[in-house]
Design a protein around this motif. Structure first.
Motif, PDB file in Angstrom:
ATOM      1  N   CYS A   1       1.245  -0.852  -0.552  1.00 27.06           N
ATOM      2  CA  CYS A   1      -0.015   0.137   0.008  1.00 27.06           C
ATOM      3  C   CYS A   1       0.958   1.238   0.026  1.00 27.06           C
ATOM      4  CB  CYS A   1      -1.001  -0.005   1.185  1.00 27.06           C
ATOM      5  SG  CYS A   1      -1.888   1.071   1.404  1.00 27.06           S
ATOM      6  N   LEU A   2       1.994   1.352   1.110  1.00 24.18           N
ATOM      7  CA  LEU A   2       3.194   3.116   0.770  1.00 24.18           C
ATOM      8  C   LEU A   2       3.429   2.156  -0.348  1.00 24.18           C
ATOM      9  CD1 LEU A   2       4.208   2.060   3.846  1.00 24.18           C
ATOM     10  CD2 LEU A   2       2.779   3.967   3.156  1.00 24.18           C
ATOM     11  N   ILE A   3       3.867   1.495  -1.231  1.00 24.92           N
ATOM     12  CA  ILE A   3       4.400   2.024  -2.512  1.00 24.92           C
ATOM     13  C   ILE A   3       3.600   2.073  -3.689  1.00 24.92           C
ATOM     14  CG2 ILE A   3       5.331   0.688  -4.818  1.00 24.92           C
ATOM     15  CD1 ILE A   3       6.734  -1.757  -2.350  1.00 24.92           C
ATOM     16  N   HIS A   4       2.070   2.062  -3.029  1.00 24.12           N
ATOM     17  CA  HIS A   4       1.223   2.197  -3.916  1.00 24.12           C
ATOM     18  C   HIS A   4       0.312   4.077  -4.176  1.00 24.12           C
ATOM     19  CE1 HIS A   4      -2.082   1.429  -7.212  1.00 24.12           C
ATOM     20  NE2 HIS A   4      -2.488   2.231  -6.423  1.00 24.12           N
ATOM     21  N   PHE A   5       1.075   4.230  -2.588  1.00 26.05           N
ATOM     22  CA  PHE A   5       0.818   5.535  -2.052  1.00 26.05           C
ATOM     23  C   PHE A   5       2.507   6.657  -2.958  1.00 26.05           C
ATOM     24  CE2 PHE A   5      -2.295   5.075   1.948  1.00 26.05           C
ATOM     25  CZ  PHE A   5      -3.032   5.930   0.750  1.00 26.05           C
ATOM     26  N   TYR A   6       3.562   5.910  -2.512  1.00 25.58           N
ATOM     27  CA  TYR A   6       4.125   6.748  -3.788  1.00 25.58           C
ATOM     28  C   TYR A   6       4.620   6.647  -4.765  1.00 25.58           C
ATOM     29  CZ  TYR A   6       9.663   7.029  -4.772  1.00 25.58           C
ATOM     30  OH  TYR A   6      10.466   7.791  -4.968  1.00 25.58           O
ATOM     31  N   LYS A   7       3.820   5.884  -5.592  1.00 30.46           N
ATOM     32  CA  LYS A   7       4.068   5.746  -7.087  1.00 30.46           C
ATOM     33  C   LYS A   7       2.647   6.606  -7.350  1.00 30.46           C
ATOM     34  CE  LYS A   7       5.706   1.673  -8.444  1.00 30.46           C
ATOM     35  NZ  LYS A   7       5.706   0.061  -8.909  1.00 30.46           N
ATOM     36  N   ARG A   8       1.601   6.949  -6.875  1.00 30.32           N
ATOM     37  CA  ARG A   8       0.692   7.960  -6.996  1.00 30.32           C
ATOM     38  C   ARG A   8       0.748   8.983  -6.839  1.00 30.32           C
ATOM     39  NH1 ARG A   8      -3.457   4.185  -4.417  1.00 30.32           N
ATOM     40  NH2 ARG A   8      -3.495   5.793  -2.663  1.00 30.32           N
ATOM     41  N   GLY A   9       1.470   9.499  -5.892  1.00 30.24           N
ATOM     42  CA  GLY A   9       2.030  11.212  -5.852  1.00 30.24           C
ATOM     43  C   GLY A   9       3.335  11.551  -5.363  1.00 30.24           C
ATOM     44  N   CYS A  10       4.444  11.007  -6.052  1.00 34.47           N
ATOM     45  CA  CYS A  10       5.606  11.900  -5.726  1.00 34.47           C
ATOM     46  C   CYS A  10       5.890  12.090  -7.081  1.00 34.47           C
ATOM     47  CB  CYS A  10       6.504  10.545  -5.264  1.00 34.47           C
ATOM     48  SG  CYS A  10       6.911   9.522  -5.730  1.00 34.47           S
ATOM     49  N   ARG A  11       5.743  11.609  -8.112  1.00 39.12           N
ATOM     50  CA  ARG A  11       6.702  11.523  -9.800  1.00 39.12           C
ATOM     51  C   ARG A  11       5.387  12.644 -10.493  1.00 39.12           C
ATOM     52  NH1 ARG A  11      10.086   7.448 -10.246  1.00 39.12           N
ATOM     53  NH2 ARG A  11       9.498   5.417  -9.244  1.00 39.12           N
ATOM     54  N   MET A  12       6.694  13.575 -10.867  1.00 35.00           N
ATOM     55  CA  MET A  12       5.950  15.026 -11.147  1.00 35.00           C
ATOM     56  C   MET A  12       6.184  15.297 -12.946  1.00 35.00           C
ATOM     57  SD  MET A  12       4.889  17.918 -11.315  1.00 35.00           S
ATOM     58  CE  MET A  12       4.230  18.105  -9.439  1.00 35.00           C
ATOM     59  N   ASN A  13       4.847  15.242 -13.707  1.00 37.93           N
ATOM     60  CA  ASN A  13       5.756  15.825 -15.245  1.00 37.93           C
ATOM     61  C   ASN A  13       5.151  17.036 -15.734  1.00 37.93           C
ATOM     62  OD1 ASN A  13       2.897  14.957 -15.625  1.00 37.93           O
ATOM     63  ND2 ASN A  13       3.459  12.591 -15.169  1.00 37.93           N
ATOM     64  N   LEU A  14       5.148  17.532 -16.539  1.00 36.91           N
ATOM     65  CA  LEU A  14       4.407  18.945 -17.584  1.00 36.91           C
ATOM     66  C   LEU A  14       3.277  18.667 -16.837  1.00 36.91           C
ATOM     67  CD1 LEU A  14       4.989  21.612 -18.402  1.00 36.91           C
ATOM     68  CD2 LEU A  14       4.863  20.276 -20.826  1.00 36.91           C
ATOM     69  N   PHE A  15       2.179  17.914 -17.473  1.00 34.11           N
ATOM     70  CA  PHE A  15       1.014  17.124 -17.412  1.00 34.11           C
ATOM     71  C   PHE A  15       0.519  17.520 -15.878  1.00 34.11           C
ATOM     72  CE2 PHE A  15       2.304  14.740 -21.648  1.00 34.11           C
ATOM     73  CZ  PHE A  15       1.695  15.982 -22.325  1.00 34.11           C
ATOM     74  N   ARG A  16       0.864  16.903 -15.255  1.00 36.90           N
ATOM     75  CA  ARG A  16       0.987  16.657 -14.013  1.00 36.90           C
ATOM     76  C   ARG A  16       0.537  18.363 -13.753  1.00 36.90           C
ATOM     77  NH1 ARG A  16       3.361  14.231  -7.874  1.00 36.90           N
ATOM     78  NH2 ARG A  16       1.249  15.244  -6.569  1.00 36.90           N
ATOM     79  N   LEU A  17       2.119  19.121 -13.883  1.00 38.39           N
ATOM     80  CA  LEU A  17       1.832  19.538 -13.335  1.00 38.39           C
ATOM     81  C   LEU A  17       0.939  21.231 -13.423  1.00 38.39           C
ATOM     82  CD1 LEU A  17       3.846  22.541 -11.273  1.00 38.39           C
ATOM     83  CD2 LEU A  17       5.013  22.439 -13.680  1.00 38.39           C
TER      84      LEU A  17
END
Length: 223
Positions: A1-17
């Protein structure tokens, strides 16, 4: 679950920004509209309550995990701004709130969203169920607002800009998921499907916004 939260929350790219910035713009436009006009006319209090529920359910991990300063700041802003909006609608400027047209039955959104959160999730734990519930609920939380605009037959320009920015945020997040799948091989079916549903709900509004509001005309929807 923590790994899933990590992947959901910390990756940044132009579209997310740009999606986050569009979301911020939508909220700021709404708050400025209410505060400057000293009125919440045309704004659905029910939609704003649903958004407050969404953010509170999704960001309970503020008390259990830290991803980044950016992530934490955004979470606090979303919860705080949603609470402030609800307060202005039902307390500060409640005399201007049009409850007669804000009549959507929100229980038809809350119940199914909670049920889906219990049945279709990544992990049967409290935090994961609440996160999943918030994703499902966010996809339909704008319905009371769209229903209200449809009942009144028109929307002020600033309200139209708010709705367009809010819809654009979700559309940009779909591009974010596509980019992440292409570059990282990661995808979240629940978030993608819910985001697509939410974007589809805006399609008719997007068309009217582009063909009318951007040409200086008042947005009018069929009742």
């Amino acid at each position: 679950c923590l790994i899933h939260f990590y992947k959901r929350g910390c990756r940044m790219n132009l579209f997310r920004l740009t999606g986050d910035l569009s979301h911020l713009l939508a909220i700021i436009l709404l708050l400025l509209k209410i505060w400057k006009t000293r009125s919440c006319a045309g704004i659905s209090g029910k939609s704003q309550i649903l958004f407050l529920v969404v953010f509170c359910a999704r960001y309970l991990d503020l008390f259990t995990s830290f991803i980044s300063l950016y992530n934490t700041t955004m979470k606090i802003f979303f919860v705080g701004s949603a609470a402030a909006t609800v307060w202005m609608i039902y307390q500060k400027f409640k005399a201007t709130y049009d409850g007669n047209h804000d009549t959507f039955r929100v229980e038809f959104l809350l119940g199914p969203s909670l049920l889906l959160g219990l049945l279709l999730n990544h992990e049967f734990s409290l935090m994961e169920i609440l996160w999943t519930f918030s994703i499902y609920l966010e996809s339909v939380a704008i319905l009371p607002q769209l229903f209200m605009v449809s009942k009144t037959g028109e929307a002020e320009s600033i309200t139209s800009h708010y709705l367009f920015a809010l819809g654009s945020y979700r559309g940009l997040y779909i591009l974010n998921w596509i980019w992440r799948y292409h570059t990282e091989g990661f995808y979240d079916v629940i978030a993608i499907v819910a985001g697509c549903v939410q974007t589809v709900l805006y399609c008719d509004f997007f068309y009217l916004y582009i063909t009318k509001v951007l040409k200086g005309k008042k947005l009018q929807l069929p009742a």
